[in-house]
Design a protein around this motif. Structure first.
Motif, PDB file in Angstrom:
ATOM      1  N   ALA A  10     -17.031  83.263 -12.622  1.00 23.59           N
ATOM      2  CA  ALA A  10     -15.685  83.816 -12.752  1.00 23.59           C
ATOM      3  C   ALA A  10     -15.147  83.789 -14.176  1.00 23.59           C
ATOM      4  CB  ALA A  10     -14.724  83.052 -11.845  1.00 23.59           C
ATOM      5  N   GLY A  11     -15.799  83.072 -15.078  1.00 25.05           N
ATOM      6  CA  GLY A  11     -15.280  82.949 -16.431  1.00 25.05           C
ATOM      7  C   GLY A  11     -16.102  81.992 -17.261  1.00 25.05           C
ATOM      8  N   TYR A  12     -15.438  81.295 -18.170  1.00 22.87           N
ATOM      9  CA  TYR A  12     -16.157  80.383 -19.064  1.00 22.87           C
ATOM     10  C   TYR A  12     -15.214  79.276 -19.537  1.00 22.87           C
ATOM     11  CZ  TYR A  12     -13.764  83.231 -22.587  1.00 22.87           C
ATOM     12  OH  TYR A  12     -12.814  83.893 -23.318  1.00 22.87           O
ATOM     13  N   TRP A  13     -15.796  78.162 -19.948  1.00 20.62           N
ATOM     14  CA  TRP A  13     -15.064  77.035 -20.504  1.00 20.62           C
ATOM     15  C   TRP A  13     -15.183  77.102 -22.022  1.00 20.62           C
ATOM     16  CZ3 TRP A  13     -12.069  73.913 -17.642  1.00 20.62           C
ATOM     17  CH2 TRP A  13     -12.283  73.898 -16.263  1.00 20.62           C
ATOM     18  N   LYS A  14     -14.047  77.030 -22.713  1.00 13.37           N
ATOM     19  CA  LYS A  14     -14.032  77.094 -24.169  1.00 13.37           C
ATOM     20  C   LYS A  14     -13.617  75.733 -24.718  1.00 13.37           C
ATOM     21  CE  LYS A  14     -12.029  79.681 -28.006  1.00 13.37           C
ATOM     22  NZ  LYS A  14     -11.077  80.746 -28.351  1.00 13.37           N
ATOM     23  N   ALA A  15     -14.428  75.208 -25.642  1.00 11.92           N
ATOM     24  CA  ALA A  15     -14.149  73.903 -26.239  1.00 11.92           C
ATOM     25  C   ALA A  15     -12.948  73.995 -27.175  1.00 11.92           C
ATOM     26  CB  ALA A  15     -15.369  73.410 -27.001  1.00 11.92           C
ATOM     27  N   THR A  16     -12.114  72.948 -27.157  1.00  9.30           N
ATOM     28  CA  THR A  16     -10.956  72.874 -28.039  1.00  9.30           C
ATOM     29  C   THR A  16     -10.958  71.516 -28.725  1.00  9.30           C
ATOM     30  OG1 THR A  16      -9.515  71.998 -26.320  1.00  9.30           O
ATOM     31  CG2 THR A  16      -9.565  74.383 -26.578  1.00  9.30           C
ATOM     32  N   GLY A  17     -10.499  71.459 -29.944  1.00 12.46           N
ATOM     33  CA  GLY A  17     -10.394  70.188 -30.656  1.00 12.46           C
ATOM     34  C   GLY A  17     -11.735  69.612 -31.062  1.00 12.46           C
ATOM     35  N   PHE A  22     -22.066  60.962 -16.737  1.00 11.70           N
ATOM     36  CA  PHE A  22     -22.959  61.450 -17.769  1.00 11.70           C
ATOM     37  C   PHE A  22     -23.980  62.409 -17.179  1.00 11.70           C
ATOM     38  CE2 PHE A  22     -21.572  58.762 -21.171  1.00 11.70           C
ATOM     39  CZ  PHE A  22     -20.963  57.715 -20.525  1.00 11.70           C
ATOM     40  N   THR A  23     -24.279  63.463 -17.935  1.00 11.32           N
ATOM     41  CA  THR A  23     -25.261  64.450 -17.522  1.00 11.32           C
ATOM     42  C   THR A  23     -25.866  65.086 -18.766  1.00 11.32           C
ATOM     43  OG1 THR A  23     -25.636  66.413 -16.165  1.00 11.32           O
ATOM     44  CG2 THR A  23     -23.577  66.327 -17.374  1.00 11.32           C
ATOM     45  N   CYS A  24     -26.989  65.740 -18.617  1.00  7.58           N
ATOM     46  CA  CYS A  24     -27.613  66.450 -19.727  1.00  7.58           C
ATOM     47  C   CYS A  24     -26.974  67.831 -19.855  1.00  7.58           C
ATOM     48  CB  CYS A  24     -29.110  66.595 -19.503  1.00  7.58           C
ATOM     49  SG  CYS A  24     -29.968  65.022 -19.507  1.00  7.58           S
ATOM     50  N   LYS A  25     -26.830  68.307 -21.079  1.00  8.08           N
ATOM     51  CA  LYS A  25     -26.287  69.645 -21.310  1.00  8.08           C
ATOM     52  C   LYS A  25     -27.372  70.690 -21.091  1.00  8.08           C
ATOM     53  CE  LYS A  25     -22.908  68.624 -24.917  1.00  8.08           C
ATOM     54  NZ  LYS A  25     -22.543  68.935 -26.303  1.00  8.08           N
ATOM     55  N   ARG A  45     -26.295  75.134 -28.710  1.00  7.32           N
ATOM     56  CA  ARG A  45     -25.026  75.476 -28.071  1.00  7.32           C
ATOM     57  C   ARG A  45     -25.131  75.292 -26.556  1.00  7.32           C
ATOM     58  NH1 ARG A  45     -22.072  80.939 -29.638  1.00  7.32           N
ATOM     59  NH2 ARG A  45     -22.043  79.782 -31.581  1.00  7.32           N
ATOM     60  N   ALA A  46     -24.104  74.667 -25.970  1.00  8.27           N
ATOM     61  CA  ALA A  46     -24.101  74.403 -24.527  1.00  8.27           C
ATOM     62  C   ALA A  46     -23.694  75.660 -23.758  1.00  8.27           C
ATOM     63  CB  ALA A  46     -23.138  73.274 -24.202  1.00  8.27           C
ATOM     64  N   ASN A  47     -24.284  75.859 -22.590  1.00 11.66           N
ATOM     65  CA  ASN A  47     -23.928  76.968 -21.710  1.00 11.66           C
ATOM     66  C   ASN A  47     -22.789  76.517 -20.815  1.00 11.66           C
ATOM     67  OD1 ASN A  47     -23.819  79.256 -20.181  1.00 11.66           O
ATOM     68  ND2 ASN A  47     -25.658  78.814 -19.017  1.00 11.66           N
ATOM     69  N   ARG A  48     -21.621  77.131 -20.981  1.00 13.05           N
ATOM     70  CA  ARG A  48     -20.457  76.755 -20.187  1.00 13.05           C
ATOM     71  C   ARG A  48     -19.923  77.937 -19.385  1.00 13.05           C
ATOM     72  NH1 ARG A  48     -19.021  74.052 -25.338  1.00 13.05           N
ATOM     73  NH2 ARG A  48     -19.485  71.858 -25.085  1.00 13.05           N
ATOM     74  N   ALA A  49     -20.775  78.916 -19.103  1.00 14.16           N
ATOM     75  CA  ALA A  49     -20.354  80.101 -18.354  1.00 14.16           C
ATOM     76  C   ALA A  49     -20.409  79.827 -16.855  1.00 14.16           C
ATOM     77  CB  ALA A  49     -21.255  81.282 -18.695  1.00 14.16           C
ATOM     78  N   THR A  50     -19.513  80.495 -16.099  1.00 10.06           N
ATOM     79  CA  THR A  50     -19.519  80.431 -14.642  1.00 10.06           C
ATOM     80  C   THR A  50     -19.493  81.867 -14.125  1.00 10.06           C
ATOM     81  OG1 THR A  50     -17.130  80.496 -14.312  1.00 10.06           O
ATOM     82  CG2 THR A  50     -18.099  78.343 -14.777  1.00 10.06           C
ATOM     83  N   GLY A 101     -11.376  87.182 -22.208  1.00 11.76           N
ATOM     84  CA  GLY A 101     -10.971  86.349 -21.084  1.00 11.76           C
ATOM     85  C   GLY A 101      -9.513  85.931 -21.167  1.00 11.76           C
ATOM     86  N   LYS A 102      -8.914  85.689 -20.026  1.00 13.31           N
ATOM     87  CA  LYS A 102      -7.514  85.256 -19.942  1.00 13.31           C
ATOM     88  C   LYS A 102      -7.462  83.741 -19.741  1.00 13.31           C
ATOM     89  CE  LYS A 102      -5.942  89.454 -20.002  1.00 13.31           C
ATOM     90  NZ  LYS A 102      -5.538  90.008 -21.259  1.00 13.31           N
ATOM     91  N   LYS A 103      -6.717  83.062 -20.592  1.00 14.99           N
ATOM     92  CA  LYS A 103      -6.593  81.602 -20.540  1.00 14.99           C
ATOM     93  C   LYS A 103      -5.898  81.172 -19.256  1.00 14.99           C
ATOM     94  CE  LYS A 103      -4.912  77.786 -23.356  1.00 14.99           C
ATOM     95  NZ  LYS A 103      -4.231  77.430 -24.603  1.00 14.99           N
ATOM     96  N   THR A 104      -6.389  80.085 -18.644  1.00 15.30           N
ATOM     97  CA  THR A 104      -5.778  79.525 -17.440  1.00 15.30           C
ATOM     98  C   THR A 104      -5.192  78.147 -17.757  1.00 15.30           C
ATOM     99  OG1 THR A 104      -7.746  78.347 -16.661  1.00 15.30           O
ATOM    100  CG2 THR A 104      -7.548  80.687 -16.038  1.00 15.30           C
ATOM    101  N   ASP A 105      -4.604  77.493 -16.744  1.00 19.27           N
ATOM    102  CA  ASP A 105      -4.059  76.146 -16.909  1.00 19.27           C
ATOM    103  C   ASP A 105      -5.113  75.055 -16.673  1.00 19.27           C
ATOM    104  OD1 ASP A 105      -1.540  77.153 -17.473  1.00 19.27           O
ATOM    105  OD2 ASP A 105      -0.917  77.103 -15.381  1.00 19.27           O
ATOM    106  N   TRP A 106      -6.337  75.428 -16.333  1.00 16.93           N
ATOM    107  CA  TRP A 106      -7.381  74.459 -16.045  1.00 16.93           C
ATOM    108  C   TRP A 106      -7.917  73.821 -17.315  1.00 16.93           C
ATOM    109  CZ3 TRP A 106      -9.365  72.955 -11.308  1.00 16.93           C
ATOM    110  CH2 TRP A 106      -8.849  73.635 -10.198  1.00 16.93           C
ATOM    111  N   VAL A 107      -7.961  72.484 -17.338  1.00 13.16           N
ATOM    112  CA  VAL A 107      -8.484  71.727 -18.476  1.00 13.16           C
ATOM    113  C   VAL A 107      -9.518  70.753 -17.944  1.00 13.16           C
ATOM    114  CG1 VAL A 107      -7.905  70.113 -20.321  1.00 13.16           C
ATOM    115  CG2 VAL A 107      -6.316  71.931 -19.732  1.00 13.16           C
ATOM    116  N   MET A 108     -10.603  70.594 -18.698  1.00  9.99           N
ATOM    117  CA  MET A 108     -11.660  69.654 -18.324  1.00  9.99           C
ATOM    118  C   MET A 108     -12.026  68.855 -19.569  1.00  9.99           C
ATOM    119  SD  MET A 108     -15.477  70.393 -16.791  1.00  9.99           S
ATOM    120  CE  MET A 108     -15.872  71.693 -17.928  1.00  9.99           C
ATOM    121  N   HIS A 109     -12.365  67.598 -19.361  1.00  8.71           N
ATOM    122  CA  HIS A 109     -12.832  66.763 -20.461  1.00  8.71           C
ATOM    123  C   HIS A 109     -14.326  66.543 -20.281  1.00  8.71           C
ATOM    124  CE1 HIS A 109      -8.749  66.046 -21.727  1.00  8.71           C
ATOM    125  NE2 HIS A 109      -8.448  65.868 -20.453  1.00  8.71           N
ATOM    126  N   GLU A 110     -15.077  67.001 -21.258  1.00  6.27           N
ATOM    127  CA  GLU A 110     -16.556  66.907 -21.204  1.00  6.27           C
ATOM    128  C   GLU A 110     -16.980  65.739 -22.066  1.00  6.27           C
ATOM    129  OE1 GLU A 110     -19.782  70.253 -21.796  1.00  6.27           O
ATOM    130  OE2 GLU A 110     -18.955  69.623 -23.723  1.00  6.27           O
TER     131      GLU A 110
END
Length: 85
Positions: free
Chosen positions: A31-38, A12-15, A24-29, A76-85
């Motif tokens: 090299a790119g960004y994380w996009k929420a799905t579902g 657990f961490t603070c957004k 809105r959460a900041n998910r930029a890095t 941005g170009k989609k990659t195979d990386w997936v993360m569960h937040e």
């Protein structure tokens, strides 16, 4: 050690907010960004109640899947990386 046989573990961490007064959460890095799905799904734990009663599930947070895109939105170009937040 008791409690470590589960298949999933949560951290657990603070957004960090994208805007000073925004939700809105900041998910930029760099090299790119994380996009929420579902949809967000609840994370619950069992809590033992009084003796001789059944355990109750208590929601302690929410989880969501994110996919990493290289580059800047919206090109941005989609990659195979997936993360569960």
């Amino acid at each position: 050690m008791a409690g470590w046989s589960e298949q999933e573990r949560y951290f657990f961490t603070c957004k960090e907010a994208k805007y000073v007064k925004g939700r809105r959460a900041n998910r930029a890095t760099g090299a790119g960004y994380w996009k929420a799905t579902g949809k967000e799904k609840p994370v619950a734990v069992s809590v033992a109640a009084a003796p001789r009663s059944q355990a109750a599930a208590v929601v302690v947070g929410m989880k969501r899947s994110l996919v990493f895109y290289r580059g800047k939105p919206p090109t941005g170009k989609k990659t195979d990386w997936v993360m569960h937040e």
